[in-house]
Motif scaffolding. Structure first.
Motif, mmCIF file in Angstrom:
data_model
loop_
_atom_site.group_PDB
_atom_site.id
_atom_site.type_symbol
_atom_site.label_atom_id
_atom_site.label_comp_id
_atom_site.label_asym_id
_atom_site.label_seq_id
_atom_site.Cartn_x
_atom_site.Cartn_y
_atom_site.Cartn_z
ATOM 1 N N PHE A 1 0.832 -1.210 0.000
ATOM 2 C CA PHE A 1 0.000 0.000 0.000
ATOM 3 C C PHE A 1 0.867 1.261 0.000
ATOM 4 C CE2 PHE A 1 -2.981 3.221 1.522
ATOM 5 C CZ PHE A 1 -4.037 2.981 0.652
ATOM 6 N N ALA B 1 -7.335 13.062 5.662
ATOM 7 C CA ALA B 1 -7.105 13.255 4.230
ATOM 8 C C ALA B 1 -7.247 11.977 3.429
ATOM 9 C CB ALA B 1 -5.702 13.833 4.021
ATOM 10 N N ASP C 1 -2.000 6.791 13.306
ATOM 11 C CA ASP C 1 -2.269 5.764 12.289
ATOM 12 C C ASP C 1 -2.158 4.386 12.936
ATOM 13 O OD1 ASP C 1 -2.393 6.053 8.986
ATOM 14 O OD2 ASP C 1 -1.908 4.040 9.695
ATOM 15 N N CYS D 1 -5.494 9.144 10.846
ATOM 16 C CA CYS D 1 -5.196 8.222 9.744
ATOM 17 C C CYS D 1 -4.213 8.882 8.784
ATOM 18 C CB CYS D 1 -6.464 7.806 9.007
ATOM 19 S SG CYS D 1 -7.694 7.062 10.059
ATOM 20 N N SER E 1 -1.008 1.825 11.332
ATOM 21 C CA SER E 1 0.099 1.093 10.709
ATOM 22 C C SER E 1 1.469 1.565 11.209
ATOM 23 C CB SER E 1 0.028 1.265 9.185
ATOM 24 O OG SER E 1 1.216 0.812 8.597
HETATM 25 C C1 LIG Z 1 -6.144 5.919 2.154
HETATM 26 S S1 LIG Z 1 -4.896 5.977 3.405
HETATM 27 C C2 LIG Z 1 -4.677 7.725 3.542
HETATM 28 C C3 LIG Z 1 -3.441 8.132 4.278
HETATM 29 C C4 LIG Z 1 -3.204 9.633 4.414
HETATM 30 N N1 LIG Z 1 -4.262 10.298 5.147
HETATM 31 C C5 LIG Z 1 -2.982 10.309 3.084
HETATM 32 O O1 LIG Z 1 -3.694 11.258 2.770
HETATM 33 O O2 LIG Z 1 -2.043 9.915 2.365
HETATM 34 C C6 LIG Z 1 -5.819 5.508 4.850
HETATM 35 C C7 LIG Z 1 -5.042 5.457 6.136
HETATM 36 O O3 LIG Z 1 -5.932 5.181 7.206
HETATM 37 C C8 LIG Z 1 -5.249 4.383 8.156
HETATM 38 N N2 LIG Z 1 -6.259 3.698 8.988
HETATM 39 C C9 LIG Z 1 -7.232 2.863 8.589
HETATM 40 N N3 LIG Z 1 -7.971 2.455 9.631
HETATM 41 C C10 LIG Z 1 -7.433 3.045 10.734
HETATM 42 C C11 LIG Z 1 -7.756 3.010 12.120
HETATM 43 N N4 LIG Z 1 -8.765 2.286 12.582
HETATM 44 N N5 LIG Z 1 -7.007 3.735 12.970
HETATM 45 C C12 LIG Z 1 -5.959 4.475 12.529
HETATM 46 N N6 LIG Z 1 -5.606 4.546 11.216
HETATM 47 C C13 LIG Z 1 -6.332 3.838 10.332
HETATM 48 C C14 LIG Z 1 -4.412 3.447 7.288
HETATM 49 O O4 LIG Z 1 -3.366 2.825 7.970
HETATM 50 C C15 LIG Z 1 -3.952 4.405 6.192
HETATM 51 O O5 LIG Z 1 -2.734 5.008 6.511
#
Ligand SMILES: C[S@@+](CC[C@H](N)C(=O)[O-])C[C@H]1O[C@@H](n2cnc3c(N)ncnc32)[C@H](O)[C@@H]1O
Length: 168
Positions: free
Chosen positions: A9, A113, A64, A43, A66
């Protein structure tokens, strides 16, 4: 996808457009605040908003789920000499209070975002943003940016795939 296959990812995250324009727009609105005590990036992924903000002098707390993405943010913050402005909080946004722990609050800006919502139920989505009010001020700005939805994807879908070799 974000934890067990984070390296795949991350390739997609690294292809996303730069956020300078987005961040400049956010800063223009943030300037209306008399004080700025911090940004909470829910996130955050692997850097797009925070490092750009930090390079302009704003401090942020990055949340986040991850570990791999947060480690990448950490590396980029060091490379850019802005580590002192970025704090990392690894965990699930659905348990925000616990994840933020003793991190300094309140925040003047909360960001989410690139459609970093909608992974769970509608109840969870609402709850995530409701919880984000607790470490915020009354005047805090919430930015939900770069969102897409099913209708958009149905006409603009751009399939991208990454795979890895597995040996059985
Ligand atoms: C589509 S990515 C977007 C990342 C970033 N905001 C950007 O604009 O590049 C979604 C993000 O949400 C995080 N995420 C998903 N579920 C989450 C949760 N329950 N708690 C914290 N982070 C989460 C993922 O690890 C990922 O980094």
């Amino acid at each position: 996808m974000f934890i067990a296959r984070s390296h795949l990812f991350m390739k997609l995250l690294n292809q996303r457009p730069k956020t300078d324009q987005l961040v400049d727009g956010m800063i223009r609105l943030m300037r209306k605040h008399e004080t700025f005590s911090g940004l909470l990036d829910l996130c955050c992924g692997n850097d797009r908003v925070s490092i750009c903000m930090a390079k302009k002098g704003f401090k942020s707390v990055e949340v986040d789920i991850s570990k791999a993405f947060l480690e990448d943010v950490k590396r980029k913050a060091e490379e850019n000499g802005v580590s002192h402005l970025v704090t990392y909080a690894e965990g699930d946004v659905r348990k925000l209070k616990q994840v933020l722990g003793r991190v300094q609050k309140p925040f003047d800006v909360v960001t989410n975002a690139w459609t970093s919502i909608g992974y769970y139920s509608e109840y969870d989505d609402i709850n995530i943003f409701s919880r984000a009010r607790e470490p915020s001020r009354k005047s805090t700005i919430l930015f939900i940016t770069e969102t897409v939805h099913t209708e958009y994807l149905s006409i603009k879908f751009a399939p991208t795939s990454y795979s890895e070799k597995t040996t059985w």
